[in-house]
Design an enzyme around this catalytic site. Sequence first.
Site, PDB file in Angstrom:
ATOM      1  N   GLU A 121      10.339  -4.414 -21.690  1.00  0.00           N
ATOM      2  CA  GLU A 121      10.038  -3.049 -22.129  1.00  0.00           C
ATOM      3  C   GLU A 121      11.334  -2.396 -22.588  1.00  0.00           C
ATOM      4  OE1 GLU A 121       7.891   1.000 -20.480  1.00  0.00           O
ATOM      5  OE2 GLU A 121       9.292  -0.034 -19.158  1.00  0.00           O
ATOM      6  N   TRP A 122      11.381  -2.008 -23.851  1.00  0.00           N
ATOM      7  CA  TRP A 122      12.526  -1.231 -24.320  1.00  0.00           C
ATOM      8  C   TRP A 122      12.192   0.237 -24.126  1.00  0.00           C
ATOM      9  CZ3 TRP A 122      14.406  -0.294 -30.016  1.00  0.00           C
ATOM     10  CH2 TRP A 122      15.591   0.465 -29.971  1.00  0.00           C
ATOM     11  N   ARG A 123      12.866   0.854 -23.164  1.00  0.00           N
ATOM     12  CA  ARG A 123      12.697   2.278 -22.923  1.00  0.00           C
ATOM     13  C   ARG A 123      13.578   3.019 -23.918  1.00  0.00           C
ATOM     14  NH1 ARG A 123      11.338   4.516 -18.053  1.00  0.00           N
ATOM     15  NH2 ARG A 123      12.188   6.364 -19.035  1.00  0.00           N
ATOM     16  N   HIS A 159       2.082   9.589 -16.041  1.00  0.00           N
ATOM     17  CA  HIS A 159       2.982   9.442 -14.909  1.00  0.00           C
ATOM     18  C   HIS A 159       3.128  10.769 -14.175  1.00  0.00           C
ATOM     19  CE1 HIS A 159       3.907   6.033 -17.467  1.00  0.00           C
ATOM     20  NE2 HIS A 159       4.574   5.472 -16.486  1.00  0.00           N
ATOM     21  N   LYS A 173      -2.845   2.894 -18.163  1.00  0.00           N
ATOM     22  CA  LYS A 173      -1.760   2.836 -17.183  1.00  0.00           C
ATOM     23  C   LYS A 173      -1.633   4.173 -16.456  1.00  0.00           C
ATOM     24  CE  LYS A 173       3.222   2.260 -16.582  1.00  0.00           C
ATOM     25  NZ  LYS A 173       4.535   2.365 -17.231  1.00  0.00           N
ATOM     26  N   ARG A 194       2.932  -2.607  -6.145  1.00  0.00           N
ATOM     27  CA  ARG A 194       3.551  -3.417  -7.201  1.00  0.00           C
ATOM     28  C   ARG A 194       3.363  -4.908  -6.947  1.00  0.00           C
ATOM     29  NH1 ARG A 194       7.015  -0.318 -10.368  1.00  0.00           N
ATOM     30  NH2 ARG A 194       7.559   1.744  -9.546  1.00  0.00           N
ATOM     31  N   SER A 218      13.830   1.485 -13.846  1.00  0.00           N
ATOM     32  CA  SER A 218      13.400   2.621 -14.667  1.00  0.00           C
ATOM     33  C   SER A 218      12.515   3.582 -13.897  1.00  0.00           C
ATOM     34  CB  SER A 218      12.649   2.111 -15.907  1.00  0.00           C
ATOM     35  OG  SER A 218      11.467   1.428 -15.531  1.00  0.00           O
TER      36      SER A 218
END
Length: 254
Positions: free
Chosen positions: A47-49, A143, A170, A213, A232
């Site tokens: 994942e590129w944040r 989130h 998500k 998780r 992250s």
Amino acid sequence: MSGIIEKKGKLLGHGKPVICVPVTEQKREEILREIRLLAEKKVDMIEWRVDWYENVSELECVINILEEIRPILKETLFLLTFRSKVQGGNRQLAVETIVKLNEAAAKTGVPDFIDMEYFEYEKPKKEIQRIKNCGVFVITSHHDFERTPESEILQIQMEKMYQSGADIVKLAVMPNSRKDVLNLLYATENFVEIHPDTPIITMSMGKEGMISRLCGEVFGSCVTFGSHRKSSAPGQMQMDDLEIVLEKIHKSIC
């Protein structure tokens, strides 16, 4: 539909959760170096944040990095995420700017998945469909870094994101008690039962929620996030340790 997404030889929505490793470097060379290293380690997903990238507001700079990493991602799933500050990210940009960023990135064909914060868009269905039309899978996300709503609210949030037509839903929340963790797991299992056609990713953050998780294969969460050098979000395990635990759970279940 089966509710399973198959891409680059990996399955999302069946069996052991895919491990996704975030990249939160700020400078171009650091980002490239980290992505190359993770690809060499053959992680499941990167994942590129992009909200951490110092030049994220310069579209050409973002596209340049995507084009440079294209050749090394042939076997690695790649997720592009701009996480807004209001949802725990590194910076805030206008929604219109994020829309342009996501669409430009999708048109390169480099990302396999793009994360879109459902409740931050005025017309989320329209924007989600626009990205899907580029041939990219869309993860709709929400989130909450402060609390975990009651399970009924969690299910309403999941349902709204499901109705958007996204490929994956998500939801990440912060627990203030062990009951909060149980509420999230219950809402996850309930979503999977009602909507077997759509994979879901859920997590309870922080130390108290770490168990969420690890148990995705039991309750239905198809992706879990593990850290390499930097995490992250609170509660992420180191990726190698996470792989060991998930594999042992998978073997026990099988």
